[in-house]
Design a protein around this motif. Structure first.
Motif, PDB file in Angstrom:
ATOM      1  N   GLN A  11     -34.179 -58.956  22.271  1.00  0.00           N
ATOM      2  CA  GLN A  11     -35.110 -59.971  21.774  1.00  0.00           C
ATOM      3  C   GLN A  11     -35.763 -60.756  22.910  1.00  0.00           C
ATOM      4  N   HIS A  12     -34.962 -61.122  23.915  1.00  0.00           N
ATOM      5  CA  HIS A  12     -35.473 -61.990  24.967  1.00  0.00           C
ATOM      6  C   HIS A  12     -36.591 -61.316  25.774  1.00  0.00           C
ATOM      7  N   SER A  13     -36.361 -60.076  26.181  1.00  0.00           N
ATOM      8  CA  SER A  13     -37.370 -59.366  26.969  1.00  0.00           C
ATOM      9  C   SER A  13     -38.335 -58.576  26.087  1.00  0.00           C
ATOM     10  N   ARG A  14     -38.104 -58.609  24.760  1.00  0.00           N
ATOM     11  CA  ARG A  14     -38.987 -57.949  23.793  1.00  0.00           C
ATOM     12  C   ARG A  14     -39.186 -56.467  24.079  1.00  0.00           C
ATOM     13  N   VAL A  15     -38.068 -55.771  24.265  1.00  0.00           N
ATOM     14  CA  VAL A  15     -38.135 -54.317  24.430  1.00  0.00           C
ATOM     15  C   VAL A  15     -37.045 -53.659  23.586  1.00  0.00           C
ATOM     16  N   LEU A  16     -37.320 -52.436  23.180  1.00  0.00           N
ATOM     17  CA  LEU A  16     -36.324 -51.583  22.546  1.00  0.00           C
ATOM     18  C   LEU A  16     -35.836 -50.628  23.624  1.00  0.00           C
ATOM     19  N   GLU A  17     -34.553 -50.706  23.931  1.00  0.00           N
ATOM     20  CA  GLU A  17     -33.987 -49.802  24.929  1.00  0.00           C
ATOM     21  C   GLU A  17     -33.357 -48.642  24.180  1.00  0.00           C
ATOM     22  N   ASP A  21     -29.844 -37.978  24.627  1.00  0.00           N
ATOM     23  CA  ASP A  21     -28.791 -37.096  25.147  1.00  0.00           C
ATOM     24  C   ASP A  21     -29.272 -36.126  26.221  1.00  0.00           C
ATOM     25  N   ASP A  22     -30.572 -36.158  26.552  1.00  0.00           N
ATOM     26  CA  ASP A  22     -31.051 -35.336  27.681  1.00  0.00           C
ATOM     27  C   ASP A  22     -31.068 -36.154  28.967  1.00  0.00           C
ATOM     28  N   GLY A  23     -30.545 -37.401  28.882  1.00  0.00           N
ATOM     29  CA  GLY A  23     -30.478 -38.245  30.076  1.00  0.00           C
ATOM     30  C   GLY A  23     -31.626 -39.228  30.196  1.00  0.00           C
ATOM     31  N   ALA A  24     -32.645 -39.082  29.346  1.00  0.00           N
ATOM     32  CA  ALA A  24     -33.788 -40.004  29.409  1.00  0.00           C
ATOM     33  C   ALA A  24     -33.390 -41.362  28.847  1.00  0.00           C
ATOM     34  N   ARG A  25     -33.922 -42.412  29.445  1.00  0.00           N
ATOM     35  CA  ARG A  25     -33.704 -43.773  28.958  1.00  0.00           C
ATOM     36  C   ARG A  25     -35.027 -44.512  29.072  1.00  0.00           C
ATOM     37  N   PHE A  26     -35.432 -45.155  27.996  1.00  0.00           N
ATOM     38  CA  PHE A  26     -36.715 -45.844  27.977  1.00  0.00           C
ATOM     39  C   PHE A  26     -36.528 -47.288  27.534  1.00  0.00           C
ATOM     40  N   ARG A  27     -37.409 -48.138  28.037  1.00  0.00           N
ATOM     41  CA  ARG A  27     -37.512 -49.519  27.562  1.00  0.00           C
ATOM     42  C   ARG A  27     -38.920 -49.650  26.990  1.00  0.00           C
ATOM     43  N   ILE A  28     -39.011 -49.658  25.670  1.00  0.00           N
ATOM     44  CA  ILE A  28     -40.302 -49.630  24.999  1.00  0.00           C
ATOM     45  C   ILE A  28     -40.642 -51.046  24.530  1.00  0.00           C
ATOM     46  N   PRO A  29     -41.733 -51.625  25.053  1.00  0.00           N
ATOM     47  CA  PRO A  29     -42.101 -52.978  24.629  1.00  0.00           C
ATOM     48  C   PRO A  29     -42.389 -53.036  23.125  1.00  0.00           C
ATOM     49  N   PHE A  30     -41.943 -54.107  22.480  1.00  0.00           N
ATOM     50  CA  PHE A  30     -42.211 -54.293  21.048  1.00  0.00           C
ATOM     51  C   PHE A  30     -43.718 -54.236  20.780  1.00  0.00           C
ATOM     52  N   GLU A  31     -44.506 -54.817  21.686  1.00  0.00           N
ATOM     53  CA  GLU A  31     -45.961 -54.820  21.486  1.00  0.00           C
ATOM     54  C   GLU A  31     -46.489 -53.396  21.391  1.00  0.00           C
ATOM     55  N   LEU A  32     -46.013 -52.511  22.269  1.00  0.00           N
ATOM     56  CA  LEU A  32     -46.456 -51.118  22.240  1.00  0.00           C
ATOM     57  C   LEU A  32     -46.045 -50.465  20.924  1.00  0.00           C
ATOM     58  N   MET A  33     -44.816 -50.715  20.494  1.00  0.00           N
ATOM     59  CA  MET A  33     -44.350 -50.162  19.218  1.00  0.00           C
ATOM     60  C   MET A  33     -45.220 -50.648  18.066  1.00  0.00           C
ATOM     61  N   ARG A  34     -45.559 -51.940  18.089  1.00  0.00           N
ATOM     62  CA  ARG A  34     -46.335 -52.526  16.994  1.00  0.00           C
ATOM     63  C   ARG A  34     -47.755 -51.989  16.981  1.00  0.00           C
ATOM     64  N   VAL A  35     -48.349 -51.883  18.185  1.00  0.00           N
ATOM     65  CA  VAL A  35     -49.731 -51.406  18.301  1.00  0.00           C
ATOM     66  C   VAL A  35     -49.839 -49.936  17.888  1.00  0.00           C
ATOM     67  N   TYR A  36     -48.793 -49.163  18.162  1.00  0.00           N
ATOM     68  CA  TYR A  36     -48.788 -47.735  17.834  1.00  0.00           C
ATOM     69  C   TYR A  36     -47.889 -47.426  16.635  1.00  0.00           C
ATOM     70  N   SER A  37     -47.677 -48.405  15.774  1.00  0.00           N
ATOM     71  CA  SER A  37     -46.820 -48.175  14.609  1.00  0.00           C
ATOM     72  C   SER A  37     -47.336 -46.984  13.801  1.00  0.00           C
ATOM     73  N   PRO A  38     -46.442 -46.011  13.513  1.00  0.00           N
ATOM     74  CA  PRO A  38     -46.883 -44.816  12.787  1.00  0.00           C
ATOM     75  C   PRO A  38     -46.980 -45.075  11.282  1.00  0.00           C
ATOM     76  N   SER A  39     -47.737 -46.091  10.905  1.00  0.00           N
ATOM     77  CA  SER A  39     -47.878 -46.448   9.488  1.00  0.00           C
ATOM     78  C   SER A  39     -49.321 -46.249   9.068  1.00  0.00           C
TER      79      SER A  39
END
Length: 130
Positions: A11-17, A21-39
């Protein structure tokens, strides 16, 4: 298809971490998720029908619920809750976020809009599905 091994809402940094299982790790900003919401509200019902999202920099993920074993449905602080984020889609958002930000900035410029402009037309918090 990589499967997630870890999913943390910061919540504080507003990212979804999210770690896969392939070793990839991402920090996706909430803003990016909201702007690209698949709705339908954001993506429309076909190419060219997207609704450009603005004023989402401060949006947070107020809640998140699993959907089966393949997706999550976040509830955003602006009331938007109709986006179904599959593991594939989250992987794409994470791995392509630089390009997605550039595309978003280009769409804003083309529309003559600012990233922090209020959304036009609808009252804040209203959400329609067809």
């Amino acid at each position: 298809m990589p499967r997630p091994t870890e999913l943390t809402v910061h919540q504080h940094s507003r990212v979804l971490e999210i770690a896969f299982d392939d070793g990839a790790r991402f920090r996706i900003p909430f803003e990016l998720m909201r702007v690209y919401s698949p709705s339908a509200e954001v993506m429309g019902h076909g190419p060219g029908q997207e609704t450009l999202q603005t004023g989402k920099r401060e949006v947070v993920v107020a809640g998140i619920e699993p959907v089966g074993h393949y997706a999550v449905r976040p509830t955003f602080s602006d009331g938007h809750a109709s986006g179904l984020f599959t593991w594939d889609y989250l992987y794409k958002l994470g791995s392509q976020q630089d390009q997605l930000w550039r595309d978003y900035e280009a769409r804003l410029i083309a529309a003559g809009r600012g990233r922090d402009d209020a959304m036009p037309g609808k009252a804040a918090g209203s959400c329609h599905s067809h």
